[in-house]
Write a protein that holds these residues in place. Structure first.
Motif, PDB file in Angstrom:
ATOM      1  N   ARG A 281       0.842  -1.207   0.000  1.00 43.16           N
ATOM      2  CA  ARG A 281       0.000   0.000   0.000  1.00 43.16           C
ATOM      3  C   ARG A 281       0.881   1.262   0.000  1.00 43.16           C
ATOM      4  NH1 ARG A 281      -4.479   2.428   0.286  1.00 43.16           N
ATOM      5  NH2 ARG A 281      -4.859   4.129   1.737  1.00 43.16           N
ATOM      6  N   LEU A 282       1.954   1.209   0.787  1.00 42.21           N
ATOM      7  CA  LEU A 282       2.887   2.344   0.865  1.00 42.21           C
ATOM      8  C   LEU A 282       3.488   2.614  -0.518  1.00 42.21           C
ATOM      9  CD1 LEU A 282       4.552   4.312   2.717  1.00 42.21           C
ATOM     10  CD2 LEU A 282       6.223   2.488   2.939  1.00 42.21           C
ATOM     11  N   HIS A 283       3.976   1.552  -1.150  1.00 41.94           N
ATOM     12  CA  HIS A 283       4.604   1.690  -2.474  1.00 41.94           C
ATOM     13  C   HIS A 283       3.599   2.180  -3.517  1.00 41.94           C
ATOM     14  CE1 HIS A 283       8.213  -1.176  -1.565  1.00 41.94           C
ATOM     15  NE2 HIS A 283       8.093  -0.196  -0.715  1.00 41.94           N
ATOM     16  N   LYS A 284       2.360   1.661  -3.418  1.00 45.29           N
ATOM     17  CA  LYS A 284       1.324   2.032  -4.389  1.00 45.29           C
ATOM     18  C   LYS A 284       1.006   3.532  -4.291  1.00 45.29           C
ATOM     19  CE  LYS A 284      -3.005   0.033  -5.996  1.00 45.29           C
ATOM     20  NZ  LYS A 284      -4.117  -0.850  -5.661  1.00 45.29           N
TER      21      LYS A 284
ATOM     22  N   ALA B 192       4.998  12.812  -3.728  1.00 42.60           N
ATOM     23  CA  ALA B 192       5.141  11.377  -3.431  1.00 42.60           C
ATOM     24  C   ALA B 192       5.443  11.170  -1.946  1.00 42.60           C
ATOM     25  CB  ALA B 192       6.244  10.778  -4.287  1.00 42.60           C
ATOM     26  N   ALA B 193       6.299  12.028  -1.389  1.00 39.72           N
ATOM     27  CA  ALA B 193       6.644  11.906   0.037  1.00 39.72           C
ATOM     28  C   ALA B 193       5.429  12.217   0.910  1.00 39.72           C
ATOM     29  CB  ALA B 193       7.802  12.833   0.381  1.00 39.72           C
ATOM     30  N   LEU B 194       4.618  13.189   0.490  1.00 40.06           N
ATOM     31  CA  LEU B 194       3.387  13.503   1.235  1.00 40.06           C
ATOM     32  C   LEU B 194       2.458  12.289   1.261  1.00 40.06           C
ATOM     33  CD1 LEU B 194       2.464  17.149   0.150  1.00 40.06           C
ATOM     34  CD2 LEU B 194       2.797  16.354   2.487  1.00 40.06           C
ATOM     35  N   ALA B 195       2.359  11.627   0.094  1.00 43.32           N
ATOM     36  CA  ALA B 195       1.528  10.407   0.016  1.00 43.32           C
ATOM     37  C   ALA B 195       2.086   9.335   0.951  1.00 43.32           C
ATOM     38  CB  ALA B 195       1.483   9.903  -1.431  1.00 43.32           C
TER      39      ALA B 195
ATOM     40  N   ALA C 164       1.252  10.156   4.550  1.00 45.75           N
ATOM     41  CA  ALA C 164      -0.160   9.863   4.848  1.00 45.75           C
ATOM     42  C   ALA C 164      -0.346   8.375   5.127  1.00 45.75           C
ATOM     43  CB  ALA C 164      -1.035  10.313   3.675  1.00 45.75           C
ATOM     44  N   VAL C 165       0.300   7.520   4.322  1.00 45.93           N
ATOM     45  CA  VAL C 165       0.172   6.068   4.526  1.00 45.93           C
ATOM     46  C   VAL C 165       0.831   5.662   5.848  1.00 45.93           C
ATOM     47  CG1 VAL C 165       0.720   3.768   3.601  1.00 45.93           C
ATOM     48  CG2 VAL C 165       0.057   5.601   2.053  1.00 45.93           C
TER      49      VAL C 165
END
Lengths: 272, 110
Positions: B4-7, B74-77, B80-81
């Protein structure tokens, strides 16, 4: 038009090699722009940072999909790396182009030497796995079709060395992967493939930490940085696909020879 | 957990890199048509002004800035995860990296 086409071609090659080696392509972009196209050193570095972020963004999507990237290890190392990158960027915009060129030649020589001496650590054994470790990860090694599980070790030492990776990136417009990959592979005992993929992901953040400094000083001219970024984006896409099928060792030797040649040429330019 | 993190990080990268590529490709095409107008440096606040006039420098500069913000997105995403998974160490480290980048933007504007 010829200049733009030359930029696109150089950037395509740099992007491909950058993704293949996990070094961001900046070590090819800076000497190529400076030596082949006569771009001033600061502008070559600013454009290279843009290209490095493009390489990372395009290459990392593919590696994340295949589970090669260790995001936790990457974030741990990225904190000191980003600090180094900001310091390196601020230092670079306050020194002369000739001075930067001379320093860059020294860094290239060192890279050429260390890459030629590096050993293929694919044969490393990752037997003692603590699956509870925060940074523990695993991926499928495509060349052997085996599941590789590992735990990155010696994080404090790796974090200390990472400041240097960031400073090199911020000062010379490169991703710093040339320091990051050995740090992760040699100090943290990560598999080379995971180290290269994690480095590719980190390179974007490291680049972003100093990119705005170059942009604000006018050292990322749109007519140079733009075509360079586009060429690198396409090259990195191709490079990351090839990465799955090749053993890194042969490429490392080729890259080492190329860096040695560029270092000698840059040193000559700096003292001229 | 990693999947999920990678996605999400991958999605963040694609959301940034696709518009950046379109803007840069448009800018390069316009630059080939009128190369003389692309050499100027545009400061951060003025980047959008030349877009309605189809100025290559504006398209290229906006594409470059989109590219700079791609790893940030991408880092923000990722943060969040991490937060969703209650991995506070991961979230804190990612936010520390983003804070350093924010500081760099502030320093560059001085």
């Amino acid at each position: 038009v010829e200049f733009t086409l030359a930029l696109l071609g150089i950037a395509f090659v740099a992007g491909g090699f950058g993704a293949l080696l996990g070094v961001g392509g900046g070590f090819i972009v800076v000497p190529a722009l400076s030596l082949l196209l006569g771009v001033p050193m600061h502008e070559a570095i600013g454009s290279s940072i843009t290209a490095v972020i493009a390489t990372s963004s395009a290459g990392a999507t593919s590696y994340l999909k295949r589970n090669y990237v260790n995001v936790r290890a990457g974030m741990l190392l990225e904190v000191p790396t980003a600090i180094g990158a900001v310091a390196g960027g601020l230092a670079a915009v306050s020194v002369s182009g000739k001075f930067l060129q001379g320093l860059f030649a020294v860094v290239l020589l060192y890279i050429s030497y260390t890459m030629a001496r590096s050993r293929d650590s694919d044969a490393q054994v990752y037997a003692e796995i603590e699956s509870e470790s925060w940074m523990a990860a695993s991926f499928n090694e495509p060349t052997t079709q085996t599941e590789v599980s590992y735990v990155p070790l010696r994080a404090p030492l790796a974090m200390g060395v990472s400041i240097l990776a960031g400073a090199v990136s911020g000062m010379f417009g490169v991703g710093g992967g040339i320091v990051k990959v050995p740090v992760m592979a040699a100090i943290m005992s990560m598999p080379v493939r995971a180290a290269m993929a994690t480095s590719t992901y980190m390179i974007g953040l490291t680049g972003a930490a100093s990119a705005f400094i170059y942009y604000s000083h006018g050292f990322a001219p749109p007519a140079i940085a733009g075509p360079t970024a586009i060429g690198v984006l396409v090259g990195a896409r191709v490079g990351s696909k090839v990465f799955r099928r090749v053993k890194p060792k042969a490429l490392v030797l080729l890259f080492s020879a190329l860096m040695f040649f560029s270092a000698v040429k840059m040193a000559l330019e700096a003292v001229r | 957990v990693n999947e999920r993190l990678h996605k999400c990080i991958r999605a963040g990268l694609l959301i940034g890199v696709i518009p950046a590529s379109v803007l840069l490709a448009t800018g390069v095409a316009l630059h080939i048509l009128k190369p003389e107008s692309s050499t100027v440096h545009i400061p951060l606040p003025g980047v959008l002004r030349g877009i309605p006039r189809m100025e290559p420098a504006s398209f290229l500069s906006l594409g470059i800035l989109c590219l700079y913000l791609t790893p940030v997105l991408a880092a923000l995403a990722g943060a969040a995860v991490f937060a969703q998974q209650r991995d506070w160490r991961g979230a804190a480290l990612t936010l520390a990296v983003l804070s350093i980048i924010a500081l760099s933007i502030c320093l560059s504007q001085r």
